[in-house]
Every structure is written in structure tokens, then in C-alpha cells.
Design an enzyme around this catalytic site. Sequence first.
Site, mmCIF file in Angstrom:
data_model
loop_
_atom_site.group_PDB
_atom_site.id
_atom_site.type_symbol
_atom_site.label_atom_id
_atom_site.label_comp_id
_atom_site.label_asym_id
_atom_site.label_seq_id
_atom_site.Cartn_x
_atom_site.Cartn_y
_atom_site.Cartn_z
ATOM 1 N N GLY A 92 0.807 -1.218 0.000
ATOM 2 C CA GLY A 92 0.000 0.000 0.000
ATOM 3 C C GLY A 92 0.837 1.263 0.000
ATOM 4 N N GLY A 94 2.562 3.788 1.480
ATOM 5 C CA GLY A 94 3.130 4.106 2.788
ATOM 6 C C GLY A 94 3.503 5.558 2.967
ATOM 7 N N ARG A 95 3.765 6.243 1.852
ATOM 8 C CA ARG A 95 4.116 7.671 1.917
ATOM 9 C C ARG A 95 3.448 8.418 0.767
ATOM 10 N NH1 ARG A 95 10.065 8.560 -0.732
ATOM 11 N NH2 ARG A 95 9.946 6.967 -2.343
ATOM 12 N N LYS A 115 3.574 11.726 -3.673
ATOM 13 C CA LYS A 115 4.621 10.915 -3.058
ATOM 14 C C LYS A 115 5.373 11.797 -2.074
ATOM 15 C CE LYS A 115 7.175 8.031 -5.374
ATOM 16 N NZ LYS A 115 8.069 7.402 -6.400
ATOM 17 N N ASP A 127 9.305 6.531 7.243
ATOM 18 C CA ASP A 127 8.949 7.821 7.849
ATOM 19 C C ASP A 127 7.916 8.580 7.040
ATOM 20 O OD1 ASP A 127 10.375 8.814 5.681
ATOM 21 O OD2 ASP A 127 12.082 9.526 6.857
ATOM 22 N N ARG A 178 2.165 13.438 -8.812
ATOM 23 C CA ARG A 178 2.255 12.532 -9.961
ATOM 24 C C ARG A 178 0.901 12.399 -10.637
ATOM 25 N NH1 ARG A 178 4.928 6.920 -8.723
ATOM 26 N NH2 ARG A 178 2.976 6.451 -7.647
ATOM 27 N N ARG A 185 -2.475 -1.603 -10.128
ATOM 28 C CA ARG A 185 -1.256 -2.372 -10.335
ATOM 29 C C ARG A 185 -1.589 -3.859 -10.333
ATOM 30 N NH1 ARG A 185 2.615 1.191 -7.222
ATOM 31 N NH2 ARG A 185 1.387 2.992 -6.592
ATOM 32 N N ASP A 254 3.991 -4.752 -7.542
ATOM 33 C CA ASP A 254 3.281 -3.527 -7.172
ATOM 34 C C ASP A 254 3.774 -2.329 -7.976
ATOM 35 O OD1 ASP A 254 5.502 -4.276 -5.253
ATOM 36 O OD2 ASP A 254 5.344 -2.147 -4.792
ATOM 37 N N ASP A 264 6.808 4.454 -10.926
ATOM 38 C CA ASP A 264 7.771 4.382 -9.816
ATOM 39 C C ASP A 264 9.218 4.388 -10.293
ATOM 40 O OD1 ASP A 264 5.877 4.570 -7.912
ATOM 41 O OD2 ASP A 264 5.978 2.519 -7.215
#
Length: 487
Positions: A92, A94-95, A115, A127, A178, A185, A254, A264
Amino acid sequence: MSDIAHSTVTFNGRFAREFKEMAIPWRAEEAPDPRLLVLNEPLATELGLDPAFLRSPEGLLLLIGNAVPAEASPVAQAYAGHQFGWYAPRLGDGRALLLGEIGHADGQLRDIHLKGSGRTPFARNGDGQAVVGPMLREYIVSESMHALNIPTTRSLAVVGTGRSVQRETLLPGAVLTRVASSHLRVGSFQYARSTDDIGLLRRLADYAITRHHQAAAEAENRYLALLQAVISAQASLVARWMLVGFVHGVMNTDNMTVSGETIDYGPCAFMEGFDPAAVYSSIDETGRYAYRNQPVVAEWNLARLAESLLPLLHDDQEQAVDLAVEALSMFRPQYSAAWSAGMRAKLGFGEGLDDEVTSPLVDELVALIQESRADYTSFFRNLGKAARGQAEPARGQVLDPARFDAWVTRWRALAPDADAMDQVNPVYIPRNHLVEEALAAATGGNMGLLERLMDAVTSPFDERPGLEHYAAAAPESFGPYRTFCGT
């Protein structure tokens, strides 16, 4: 986070509404001192966004998710994935956050996605932050890929947050805005399948058909047609990567889209000296995602998509498997056809030439440049000069000039079209040493090198006086290149 009060910007929250099982409502972290680093004004215009507004204080808050339209529903998307071959059932965003969808000038929806917008429930030990360098890398490389006519997610903006982020040292933080046809995905389907909720899986497949592969809706078996369409799109995409020497670096499931767009840009790079074993990612210790392995990995990833779709392909498991295997068997011939057609174009061959004539020439040339470790981009560009009778620039890049001369004689006998070659063989790519120079300067607050690099790589086929520096290979002092994902 506040709402935008005086703006015509609207986000469609279709994914957030329709896939609550795969979307956690979330808010971007407040940025203490947002400052615009770069804005893609042509893309903004295509999205119906006013560049002047986006440059305003209110617009910057929109670009980093700190102020969004009142009806917007930002979410962190859930997905699973195989990372370097190992299955992770819950990855998933995360950031990252999906702010919503927006209309494009072509009439299709685009996702607006962030992102580096802070920790989410999927952050695990991360983080949630991003730093200037990797976000600008994605901006540079994704816009270069777009200019090279390779399907890709795109970059609308990078905004500095005014927050320091701990990596090896303290670095300035940033958020990338983005734009993608969607963020569906292979890992999205793996996640839906893992829930054992066939209704969710079916809705997700129907959504993918509506967003990306509408012709599948007319097929007798729409979900088999969806699988076939994704296989075809990915075969074409990876062939295009290979034709320009692009190494993605982290082809986890992913990081493979259903749309067929590149996504990515973490530890990615463009190959310079031709080396099928080229690996640039610092974390790819076994070479799983090396340049030459990319088609094999793509096929493997697509097999994971097929596994996820099995319950939709047929009620009988055995027949579903047979259908999936048959669909997957088309990847290799489709990839080979796309790569061969692209290589023929790079060599200036017309449509009427027989493969029996052109294929030996292609194979011999690839072997020659591999043996010579010739600079991939400049060699093919120099072949355009050779087609005009100026063979020395390309000849000087190979270790066996006599063998090259014999090859050129046979090649020229087929009347290669030099002008057509110049339309597919770029002069300028984001060369790794230039990217690193631009990122280092930008991290220190100087955007000039990045602006000049972007000017070159966003018109990659147009050779221009004064830009010779951007077509030159890295100096020997640059050494072996390694890239990092930035987390």
C-alpha cells in the site's frame, strides 16, 4: 488540512467511493514552508489547471495535499505485491496519497497522486517522507520517457516542504505530484484476490476495463480479454524500455500497472555502454532486475496477475488455468514482435523488407555493440550519420572496425532512411552523471542545471547546437553508477 475555497479545481473521488475495501481516507502532513521547485506547465494546462494558480500559495497547498477541494476524498491505496520475488500481502501507499481523479484534454481521467506526503497506515517502518533528489529524479526521468513516446506516469510538480528528512544525512524534504491514467497495479489485483472477496475482485476488474481496456467489455469473456490486453500493453512497454536502454530497477508486481504505463522511478537509470547485465539499483544484489531480465520479469509478474484473475476466467479451476496459460503464452511473441519492429525502425528499415533479410543484420549489430560496450544512445544516433555516408562517428565506437565496415555495406544496400532513424533514435537521454549533477545542485538550492537538462531531454530527437554536453557519455572519473530508492 483545509479546503480550497475559491478555485474551480474539482477532483472525482471514484476510486475512494467504489473501493472502500482498498482505500483508507487519510490526510497529507502539513508542510511547514512549501516552496515550488518545478512545475510542468504544459501538463497542468492539459489537465485544465491554471499554472498561475498552481504557483500561488493556495496552489502550492493543493499540489502537496494540504488544501484540496471540499468534495475531495484523499486516500492511501491498498495493494499487495511480490518484492524481489517475495510475496508481501499488505503493502500500500506508505508515503503517498491519491487525491482523486481529474479530467484530461483527451477526455480520459487521470489520477492526481502524491509521493512524500507523510506516513499512512501502510507506512510500516518508513517515515513517510521524500527528499528533493529522488522526487526530482522521477520528474526528470518520467518527463524524458514521455518525450521518448514511452507510456508513463507523469510529473506535475515537485514542491519543497521546508522540512529536513533524515537519510544518510539530513536532506531537504519534498513532495512529488504525480499524474497517471490510474494507479491500478498487478499488486492491486493480488490484494483483492487475497481477500477471497470475488465480488471485490470482479468490481476491480470491471473498473480496470472501464478505465483502460474498454474493448474487453465487448468480448465473450471480458476478464480473459482484460488479461490479454494487459499482457499486450506490458509486452509493448517493456520492448520500448529495451529499445532505449532503460533499466527500471525495481520491477516488483506492485510497480507494474494495468494501464501499461511505466510507474515508480526509484533506482532507475539509462544504460550507457551496452551491457545486457547492467544493474544500477543498490538493492538489487542478485541482478534480478538487470536490463536483460526485464522481459522475463514482466512475464513472471503477468503470471501473478493471471493467478489473481483465475476465479473470473472460468468457474472451473482447471479450465481457468488453461485459459490463463494460453493468454500468457502470447507475451513472448508479442514482446519479440514489438522489439523487432522497434529495432527495424532504429535501423531505418522500411515496411517491405523481409525479416529473413533484416534479422541477421540486427543480431550481428547487437553482438558487435555488446562486444564493444558501445554507448547505446550515441551509437544508434550516429548510425543515422552513417546512413548519410558519414560512418566514422559510429565506426569509432566499435572494437572491430573491419567487421563494422562489412556490416555497414550490407546495411546500406537496403537503403536505410536516415531521417526516419532520427525520429526514433534520441540524441539526449537523462545521462546518469548529468542527472546526479542536477540533483546535487537542486538539493543545494540551484535549479539551473535541472532546467537546462530538462530542456534537452524533453526534445530528445532534435539535435541542437550548444547542447553537445548533454549528448556526451559520462567521464571515466564518474565510475560505476548506483541508484537508490530514496526511502
